[in-house]
Scaffold this motif. Sequence first.
Motif, PDB file in Angstrom:
ATOM      1  N   ALA A 257      40.971  11.373 -41.545  1.00  0.00           N
ATOM      2  CA  ALA A 257      41.571  12.446 -42.333  1.00  0.00           C
ATOM      3  C   ALA A 257      41.563  12.065 -43.813  1.00  0.00           C
ATOM      4  O   ALA A 257      41.142  10.969 -44.189  1.00  0.00           O
ATOM      5  CB  ALA A 257      42.991  12.719 -41.845  1.00  0.00           C
ATOM      6  N   GLU A 258      42.053  12.988 -44.655  1.00  0.00           N
ATOM      7  CA  GLU A 258      41.991  12.756 -46.102  1.00  0.00           C
ATOM      8  C   GLU A 258      43.232  12.082 -46.665  1.00  0.00           C
ATOM      9  O   GLU A 258      43.137  11.231 -47.535  1.00  0.00           O
ATOM     10  CB  GLU A 258      41.765  14.087 -46.838  1.00  0.00           C
ATOM     11  CG  GLU A 258      40.333  14.557 -46.814  1.00  0.00           C
ATOM     12  CD  GLU A 258      40.083  15.660 -47.830  1.00  0.00           C
ATOM     13  OE1 GLU A 258      40.231  15.404 -49.038  1.00  0.00           O
ATOM     14  OE2 GLU A 258      39.746  16.771 -47.414  1.00  0.00           O
ATOM     15  N   ASP A 262      48.506  14.051 -43.634  1.00  0.00           N
ATOM     16  CA  ASP A 262      47.660  14.477 -42.518  1.00  0.00           C
ATOM     17  C   ASP A 262      47.694  13.444 -41.396  1.00  0.00           C
ATOM     18  O   ASP A 262      47.837  13.778 -40.215  1.00  0.00           O
ATOM     19  CB  ASP A 262      46.219  14.674 -42.986  1.00  0.00           C
ATOM     20  CG  ASP A 262      46.031  15.959 -43.773  1.00  0.00           C
ATOM     21  OD1 ASP A 262      46.817  16.896 -43.560  1.00  0.00           O
ATOM     22  OD2 ASP A 262      45.106  16.021 -44.596  1.00  0.00           O
ATOM     23  N   LEU A 266      49.279  13.874 -37.646  1.00  0.00           N
ATOM     24  CA  LEU A 266      48.433  13.686 -36.464  1.00  0.00           C
ATOM     25  C   LEU A 266      49.056  12.679 -35.501  1.00  0.00           C
ATOM     26  O   LEU A 266      49.087  12.895 -34.287  1.00  0.00           O
ATOM     27  CB  LEU A 266      47.037  13.227 -36.893  1.00  0.00           C
ATOM     28  CG  LEU A 266      46.144  14.317 -37.510  1.00  0.00           C
ATOM     29  CD1 LEU A 266      44.947  13.704 -38.220  1.00  0.00           C
ATOM     30  CD2 LEU A 266      45.670  15.289 -36.429  1.00  0.00           C
ATOM     31  N   CYS A 300      37.966  14.940 -39.919  1.00  0.00           N
ATOM     32  CA  CYS A 300      38.796  16.159 -39.999  1.00  0.00           C
ATOM     33  C   CYS A 300      39.372  16.276 -41.409  1.00  0.00           C
ATOM     34  O   CYS A 300      40.588  16.190 -41.611  1.00  0.00           O
ATOM     35  CB  CYS A 300      39.882  16.181 -38.933  1.00  0.00           C
ATOM     36  SG  CYS A 300      40.819  14.673 -38.724  1.00  0.00           S
ATOM     37  N   TYR A 301      38.469  16.425 -42.361  1.00  0.00           N
ATOM     38  CA  TYR A 301      38.861  16.587 -43.758  1.00  0.00           C
ATOM     39  C   TYR A 301      39.347  18.013 -44.012  1.00  0.00           C
ATOM     40  O   TYR A 301      39.169  18.917 -43.187  1.00  0.00           O
ATOM     41  CB  TYR A 301      37.685  16.279 -44.676  1.00  0.00           C
ATOM     42  CG  TYR A 301      37.380  14.795 -44.838  1.00  0.00           C
ATOM     43  CD1 TYR A 301      38.214  13.818 -44.287  1.00  0.00           C
ATOM     44  CD2 TYR A 301      36.260  14.374 -45.539  1.00  0.00           C
ATOM     45  CE1 TYR A 301      37.924  12.472 -44.434  1.00  0.00           C
ATOM     46  CE2 TYR A 301      35.970  13.031 -45.706  1.00  0.00           C
ATOM     47  CZ  TYR A 301      36.801  12.074 -45.143  1.00  0.00           C
ATOM     48  OH  TYR A 301      36.525  10.744 -45.291  1.00  0.00           O
ATOM     49  N   ASP A 302      39.914  18.222 -45.197  1.00  0.00           N
ATOM     50  CA  ASP A 302      40.415  19.549 -45.569  1.00  0.00           C
ATOM     51  C   ASP A 302      39.298  20.582 -45.525  1.00  0.00           C
ATOM     52  O   ASP A 302      38.117  20.250 -45.707  1.00  0.00           O
ATOM     53  CB  ASP A 302      41.014  19.508 -46.975  1.00  0.00           C
ATOM     54  CG  ASP A 302      42.301  18.669 -47.024  1.00  0.00           C
ATOM     55  OD1 ASP A 302      42.705  18.160 -45.965  1.00  0.00           O
ATOM     56  OD2 ASP A 302      42.862  18.518 -48.121  1.00  0.00           O
ATOM     57  N   ASP A 335      44.339  22.125 -43.832  1.00  0.00           N
ATOM     58  CA  ASP A 335      44.236  20.728 -43.402  1.00  0.00           C
ATOM     59  C   ASP A 335      44.854  20.568 -42.012  1.00  0.00           C
ATOM     60  O   ASP A 335      45.494  21.497 -41.492  1.00  0.00           O
ATOM     61  CB  ASP A 335      44.910  19.796 -44.417  1.00  0.00           C
ATOM     62  CG  ASP A 335      46.359  20.164 -44.698  1.00  0.00           C
ATOM     63  OD1 ASP A 335      47.073  20.551 -43.750  1.00  0.00           O
ATOM     64  OD2 ASP A 335      46.794  20.055 -45.863  1.00  0.00           O
ATOM     65  N   PRO A 336      44.702  19.402 -41.374  1.00  0.00           N
ATOM     66  CA  PRO A 336      45.258  19.189 -40.027  1.00  0.00           C
ATOM     67  C   PRO A 336      46.765  19.382 -39.951  1.00  0.00           C
ATOM     68  O   PRO A 336      47.282  19.919 -38.968  1.00  0.00           O
ATOM     69  CB  PRO A 336      44.869  17.741 -39.717  1.00  0.00           C
ATOM     70  CG  PRO A 336      43.654  17.490 -40.546  1.00  0.00           C
ATOM     71  CD  PRO A 336      43.876  18.252 -41.807  1.00  0.00           C
ATOM     72  N   ASP A 337      47.475  18.925 -40.989  1.00  0.00           N
ATOM     73  CA  ASP A 337      48.934  19.046 -41.011  1.00  0.00           C
ATOM     74  C   ASP A 337      49.356  20.512 -40.898  1.00  0.00           C
ATOM     75  O   ASP A 337      50.199  20.881 -40.064  1.00  0.00           O
ATOM     76  CB  ASP A 337      49.460  18.436 -42.318  1.00  0.00           C
ATOM     77  CG  ASP A 337      50.980  18.434 -42.389  1.00  0.00           C
ATOM     78  OD1 ASP A 337      51.625  18.553 -41.338  1.00  0.00           O
ATOM     79  OD2 ASP A 337      51.518  18.313 -43.519  1.00  0.00           O
ATOM     80  N   GLU A 338      48.748  21.368 -41.707  1.00  0.00           N
ATOM     81  CA  GLU A 338      49.094  22.794 -41.695  1.00  0.00           C
ATOM     82  C   GLU A 338      48.716  23.441 -40.364  1.00  0.00           C
ATOM     83  O   GLU A 338      49.481  24.246 -39.804  1.00  0.00           O
ATOM     84  CB  GLU A 338      48.383  23.509 -42.844  1.00  0.00           C
ATOM     85  CG  GLU A 338      48.730  24.983 -42.972  1.00  0.00           C
ATOM     86  CD  GLU A 338      48.038  25.629 -44.156  1.00  0.00           C
ATOM     87  OE1 GLU A 338      47.033  26.351 -43.934  1.00  0.00           O
ATOM     88  OE2 GLU A 338      48.493  25.416 -45.300  1.00  0.00           O
TER      89      GLU A 338
END
Length: 578
Positions: A257-258, A262, A266, A300-302, A335-338
């Motif tokens: 991830a970035e 994030d 995850l 799994c970047y933005d 992004d993954p968090d969102e």
Amino acid sequence: MAIDQRFLDELNARCDIVDLVSRYVSLKKSGSNYFGLCPFHNEKTASFSVAPDKQIFHCFGCGAGGGPIRFVMKIEGLEFPDAVRFLAKQYGMEVPEDTADRGQRQRRDRLLELMKEAARWFYAQLHAPRGKAPMEYFVRRSLSKRTMNNFGLGYAPDSFHALLDAMTAKGYTKEELFAAGLIVRSPKGTYYDKFRNRVMFPIIDIRGDVIAFGGRVMDDSKPKYLNSPETMIFNKSRNLFAMNIAKKTKSDYFLLAEGYMDVIALHQAGFDSAVASLGTSLTEEQARLLSRYTKNVIICYDADNAGQNAAQRAIDILGRAGLSVRVLRIPGAKDPDEFIKEHGAEAFRKLIERSENHIMYRLQNIQDKYDLTQDDQRVLFLKEAAREVASLENAVEREVYTARAAKTAGVTAQAFSIEVKNETEKRRRFEKKRYQREVRAAADAAQPKDRSLHYDNIRSARAEEGLLGLIFADSSLIPELRELITPAEFSSPLLGKLYASACRLFDEGHQVAATALEQELTSGEMDHLAMVLRKPVPGEKRSQAMRDYVNVIRSSTAEDDPDSLLRIAARKRKQTDK
């Protein structure tokens, strides 16, 4: 630091260089040696060789060479003492250290203790009354207390000297705090806290040591993130955030991830193999670090352009490290968090299952640029797609993706395959020319401006290389050779130095080997020695071969400078008189 040579001899004796290099490079045996793609420069043809009988590696492309310690220095980016410790630890050996090195180790250990104390202090501030606002920030980001504790999250108060006062009260000096990157110095010479009014993310290495921090503002002020500078204990290009946790995962893939949030989101959602680079693009060193723990990476970047461009770069870097790469697309979220907040962990797991291999990802990105209902756009798509498919090394992969791209554009695979074939031939010609340029440039780089690495008398130098090959293969020849020639008679200063070093090793009872000289030779000198020792030596009649080489050296020297023999004789008499 000078490490006892007998210890180094024992370390090199225990180390199997093929086993060591195989942890980083895929090797195939050919004859008595092993070959693979060089990890130190980008290449398509295997020019990197390992000779187990000599315990050396050598790249015919970039010129890199040496023994086990030199390999660790280059691949891990370590100085000689740290590379020795790295290897010694693997073989259960304790490195004897001199006074100067003990001082260096003590300074390093002192900084690590300081960083641990700072992490504890930041953690305490988060849970103190003044930590109400940052705690609310983390709660708004949906982080549980357990997650906050697992990652050691903290808070740097809105003060110019709170951490400075707390750490000096524990006995640490301002100089130590500055060396650790915890405080900064003003032009007037006063010190103040680097991190102020920020939530804090400790960066922990794979050994479990706190080596740096990342600090984030809780509003929209700039800079959004502030990271520790590089220090004695922290190099951002060689570490990954959360690698200390992710290395324990049972998953067969790592998520790349970035950012810090994030990764933390995850992990909280159950994806415990997530890591992130540290405020910079992914590096070759970080890719090699990943390759120690997995063979599969999912990027799994933005979802923005910057994230997708970064993914394109990361694909190539991870591929060169021998990793299998897939790319995850995040629909409807930045992004993954969102995405996890809106759709949950199970929905994200399905995204992982549908993640594309890097080839399909790139072809899809090309397709997104064109309107395939328009003939001229279809032609442009096919030309760009052909270049992408032609870049694949595997013929079966080229055939599979030729068919897919052709189907996407609505043309026959046979027609498109002609375009792919043309692009493949162009690419091969280009790669051949580029490789030749790399070899020439690498040869120049391996021969720096230091005149000791250049040959003014080629014929003599080749014979001098032959002599070195003989005595490194059979040191029992050294007493006889000493009666025939001295280091002063060598036309190349470097080859003369290597001859003198071999004689010294023999006199001191050490093995005459390249590995025994790794401590004293420069990188360029060791590269050169490895190149010399890769050449074959006579299996029989070595004494006669040795005399023939000596005769060549003397005749070549006389032809090059008739007065030189007189000067050599005078130097030999002077040495004898001593």
